[in-house]
Design a protein around this motif. Sequence first.
Motif, PDB file in Angstrom:
ATOM      1  N   ARG A   1       0.832  -1.206   0.000  1.00  0.00           N
ATOM      2  CA  ARG A   1       0.000   0.000   0.000  1.00  0.00           C
ATOM      3  C   ARG A   1       0.863   1.251   0.000  1.00  0.00           C
ATOM      4  O   ARG A   1       0.523   2.252  -0.638  1.00  0.00           O
ATOM      5  N   SER A   2       1.991   1.203   0.686  1.00  0.00           N
ATOM      6  CA  SER A   2       2.878   2.367   0.735  1.00  0.00           C
ATOM      7  C   SER A   2       3.465   2.678  -0.635  1.00  0.00           C
ATOM      8  O   SER A   2       3.684   3.848  -0.979  1.00  0.00           O
ATOM      9  N   PHE A   3       3.733   1.647  -1.426  1.00  0.00           N
ATOM     10  CA  PHE A   3       4.238   1.871  -2.777  1.00  0.00           C
ATOM     11  C   PHE A   3       3.260   2.732  -3.587  1.00  0.00           C
ATOM     12  O   PHE A   3       3.675   3.528  -4.430  1.00  0.00           O
ATOM     13  N   GLN A   4       1.971   2.568  -3.327  1.00  0.00           N
ATOM     14  CA  GLN A   4       0.948   3.282  -4.077  1.00  0.00           C
ATOM     15  C   GLN A   4       0.576   4.627  -3.456  1.00  0.00           C
ATOM     16  O   GLN A   4      -0.162   5.400  -4.066  1.00  0.00           O
ATOM     17  N   ARG A   5       1.088   4.894  -2.282  1.00  0.00           N
ATOM     18  CA  ARG A   5       0.673   6.096  -1.552  1.00  0.00           C
ATOM     19  C   ARG A   5       1.209   7.361  -2.217  1.00  0.00           C
ATOM     20  O   ARG A   5       2.391   7.477  -2.523  1.00  0.00           O
ATOM     21  N   ARG A   6       0.306   8.313  -2.443  1.00  0.00           N
ATOM     22  CA  ARG A   6       0.667   9.609  -3.006  1.00  0.00           C
ATOM     23  C   ARG A   6       1.099  10.556  -1.884  1.00  0.00           C
ATOM     24  O   ARG A   6       0.487  10.589  -0.823  1.00  0.00           O
ATOM     25  N   LEU A   7       2.134  11.343  -2.171  1.00  0.00           N
ATOM     26  CA  LEU A   7       2.706  12.236  -1.170  1.00  0.00           C
ATOM     27  C   LEU A   7       2.435  13.685  -1.571  1.00  0.00           C
ATOM     28  O   LEU A   7       3.147  14.246  -2.426  1.00  0.00           O
ATOM     29  N   PRO A   8       1.421  14.324  -0.969  1.00  0.00           N
ATOM     30  CA  PRO A   8       1.058  15.704  -1.355  1.00  0.00           C
ATOM     31  C   PRO A   8       2.208  16.693  -1.179  1.00  0.00           C
ATOM     32  O   PRO A   8       2.319  17.657  -1.936  1.00  0.00           O
ATOM     33  N   PHE A   9       3.061  16.448  -0.204  1.00  0.00           N
ATOM     34  CA  PHE A   9       4.173  17.356   0.060  1.00  0.00           C
ATOM     35  C   PHE A   9       5.334  17.148  -0.913  1.00  0.00           C
ATOM     36  O   PHE A   9       6.313  17.900  -0.893  1.00  0.00           O
ATOM     37  N   ALA A  10       5.238  16.125  -1.774  1.00  0.00           N
ATOM     38  CA  ALA A  10       6.287  15.837  -2.760  1.00  0.00           C
ATOM     39  C   ALA A  10       5.677  15.768  -4.164  1.00  0.00           C
ATOM     40  O   ALA A  10       5.817  14.782  -4.882  1.00  0.00           O
ATOM     41  N   SER A  11       4.970  16.843  -4.529  1.00  0.00           N
ATOM     42  CA  SER A  11       4.366  16.968  -5.870  1.00  0.00           C
ATOM     43  C   SER A  11       3.412  15.833  -6.196  1.00  0.00           C
ATOM     44  O   SER A  11       3.223  15.484  -7.362  1.00  0.00           O
ATOM     45  N   ASN A  12       2.835  15.224  -5.158  1.00  0.00           N
ATOM     46  CA  ASN A  12       1.869  14.127  -5.299  1.00  0.00           C
ATOM     47  C   ASN A  12       2.464  12.897  -5.984  1.00  0.00           C
ATOM     48  O   ASN A  12       1.754  12.097  -6.592  1.00  0.00           O
ATOM     49  N   HIS A  13       3.787  12.732  -5.873  1.00  0.00           N
ATOM     50  CA  HIS A  13       4.415  11.530  -6.401  1.00  0.00           C
ATOM     51  C   HIS A  13       3.967  10.309  -5.597  1.00  0.00           C
ATOM     52  O   HIS A  13       3.773  10.389  -4.378  1.00  0.00           O
ATOM     53  N   ALA A  14       3.833   9.176  -6.284  1.00  0.00           N
ATOM     54  CA  ALA A  14       3.642   7.905  -5.582  1.00  0.00           C
ATOM     55  C   ALA A  14       4.987   7.504  -4.978  1.00  0.00           C
ATOM     56  O   ALA A  14       6.033   7.649  -5.615  1.00  0.00           O
ATOM     57  N   LEU A  15       4.956   7.002  -3.752  1.00  0.00           N
ATOM     58  CA  LEU A  15       6.195   6.625  -3.081  1.00  0.00           C
ATOM     59  C   LEU A  15       6.978   5.601  -3.904  1.00  0.00           C
ATOM     60  O   LEU A  15       8.202   5.679  -4.014  1.00  0.00           O
ATOM     61  N   GLY A  16       6.277   4.636  -4.512  1.00  0.00           N
ATOM     62  CA  GLY A  16       6.953   3.629  -5.319  1.00  0.00           C
ATOM     63  C   GLY A  16       7.660   4.223  -6.523  1.00  0.00           C
ATOM     64  O   GLY A  16       8.740   3.756  -6.917  1.00  0.00           O
ATOM     65  N   ASN A  17       7.070   5.265  -7.120  1.00  0.00           N
ATOM     66  CA  ASN A  17       7.736   5.944  -8.236  1.00  0.00           C
ATOM     67  C   ASN A  17       9.049   6.574  -7.787  1.00  0.00           C
ATOM     68  O   ASN A  17      10.074   6.467  -8.473  1.00  0.00           O
ATOM     69  N   LEU A  18       9.005   7.252  -6.645  1.00  0.00           N
ATOM     70  CA  LEU A  18      10.217   7.885  -6.122  1.00  0.00           C
ATOM     71  C   LEU A  18      11.281   6.843  -5.795  1.00  0.00           C
ATOM     72  O   LEU A  18      12.468   7.044  -6.064  1.00  0.00           O
ATOM     73  N   LEU A  19      10.849   5.727  -5.236  1.00  0.00           N
ATOM     74  CA  LEU A  19      11.792   4.680  -4.863  1.00  0.00           C
ATOM     75  C   LEU A  19      12.453   4.077  -6.105  1.00  0.00           C
ATOM     76  O   LEU A  19      13.680   3.906  -6.151  1.00  0.00           O
ATOM     77  N   LEU A  20      11.657   3.764  -7.126  1.00  0.00           N
ATOM     78  CA  LEU A  20      12.208   3.204  -8.357  1.00  0.00           C
ATOM     79  C   LEU A  20      13.180   4.175  -9.029  1.00  0.00           C
ATOM     80  O   LEU A  20      14.279   3.797  -9.450  1.00  0.00           O
ATOM     81  N   ALA A  21      12.779   5.442  -9.120  1.00  0.00           N
ATOM     82  CA  ALA A  21      13.633   6.434  -9.762  1.00  0.00           C
ATOM     83  C   ALA A  21      14.930   6.636  -8.981  1.00  0.00           C
ATOM     84  O   ALA A  21      16.015   6.739  -9.571  1.00  0.00           O
ATOM     85  N   SER A  22      14.838   6.669  -7.656  1.00  0.00           N
ATOM     86  CA  SER A  22      16.027   6.876  -6.826  1.00  0.00           C
ATOM     87  C   SER A  22      16.966   5.675  -6.890  1.00  0.00           C
ATOM     88  O   SER A  22      18.189   5.826  -7.008  1.00  0.00           O
ATOM     89  N   LEU A  23      16.410   4.476  -6.814  1.00  0.00           N
ATOM     90  CA  LEU A  23      17.237   3.263  -6.908  1.00  0.00           C
ATOM     91  C   LEU A  23      17.923   3.173  -8.267  1.00  0.00           C
ATOM     92  O   LEU A  23      19.104   2.796  -8.362  1.00  0.00           O
ATOM     93  N   ALA A  24      17.201   3.520  -9.330  1.00  0.00           N
ATOM     94  CA  ALA A  24      17.794   3.489 -10.668  1.00  0.00           C
ATOM     95  C   ALA A  24      18.915   4.509 -10.775  1.00  0.00           C
ATOM     96  O   ALA A  24      19.960   4.242 -11.397  1.00  0.00           O
ATOM     97  N   ASP A  25      18.723   5.674 -10.156  1.00  0.00           N
ATOM     98  CA  ASP A  25      19.746   6.713 -10.197  1.00  0.00           C
ATOM     99  C   ASP A  25      20.999   6.285  -9.441  1.00  0.00           C
ATOM    100  O   ASP A  25      22.127   6.502  -9.897  1.00  0.00           O
ATOM    101  N   GLU A  26      20.804   5.660  -8.300  1.00  0.00           N
ATOM    102  CA  GLU A  26      21.940   5.236  -7.476  1.00  0.00           C
ATOM    103  C   GLU A  26      22.690   4.053  -8.096  1.00  0.00           C
ATOM    104  O   GLU A  26      23.916   3.978  -8.040  1.00  0.00           O
TER     105      GLU A  26
END
Length: 359
Positions: A74-99
Amino acid sequence: MHTPRVVSIGGGSGQTQLIRALRHFTCELTAVVAMADDGGSTGLLRQQMGSIPPGDVRNCLVALAQDPTSALARSFQRRLPFASNHALGNLLLASLADESHSFMDAIHVCEQMLSCVGKVVPSTLDNVLLRGKTRDGRVIRGEDLIGHGPCTLDYVWLEPAAPVACFEAIAAIMQADFIVFGPGSLFTSIIPNLLVPGILEALRTTTARRVFVCPKVDEQYESWGLAADEYLQALVNHGLAGCIDAVLLHKTKEQVGAATISFRALTQEQITAYSSGFSAQETQQSLVHDAASHVEHKPVRVDAAMVKRIESQVPTVVVRDFDVPDMPSVHDPNKLADALRGVCPVPLEEVTHVVYGRS
């Protein structure tokens, strides 16, 4: 006998519906996902981080999670209003790919985190843009705009025109026993996978049985008014001639709305009139957003003549009621699983307990 190898090809919510149905069975499941999404959180991450589109990958990861109802899923799907409404899973995938400098490595980490029961593979890891031409001759740039109007599409293409296919996707297709296209948005979720040359070549040469699950309704302007045989013709026009072994169609209880014949276009003016009368001076963006709130779901038209036309091109055609009460676009996962088992070339052993997660 080996465990059946099944490949889902698509993107968007339709692919997660199919995964829910396929989780009824013991199989090696691989989701091959389109990589042209450029809307919402995914679009922002593409612009701001140069990320491979993570949204549809995230949805498939959650659908394949050991427990899609868990707090982590459920957290993977959670939208974060304080972070441009990104889904947490999107941020995690993008960050892991960057690292890690590898989007595939990012996917593998998330598969491990969620204890996924299958694999998720992009159709390409190249940075691609989807473009489309409407039936009345306009060219639209970008998957997000293509998926929201202003007119029925004629065909789509990728830029660059020949992206490199993901090796894992080709291998899964070539080793598969059973491949399922759809359900989902025709031009923005299913066909973009076919536009990757290596994927299309693998689909033409694989010995797997290839099945198309036709969407139940037209929700978006990209396929506005297309009937069931026209959905199949669009796949043929984009390279799948002779490559569909079975088609699953939803048996509608009633027919409403307009339908095209032989790909006749519904122009912007016709759509506007049908949708409740917007002025011709309105911009494309306002037309899209305003009309979306007025237009009802239209069942994809299926009749006896269409079934005969499809049967002249495809060996097996199955017409079933896949209805879910109050969810016109969703295929009932139990009914869909039963229909898929009926057309699969190898026995599918049913699991004793299925965990669905949220729709």
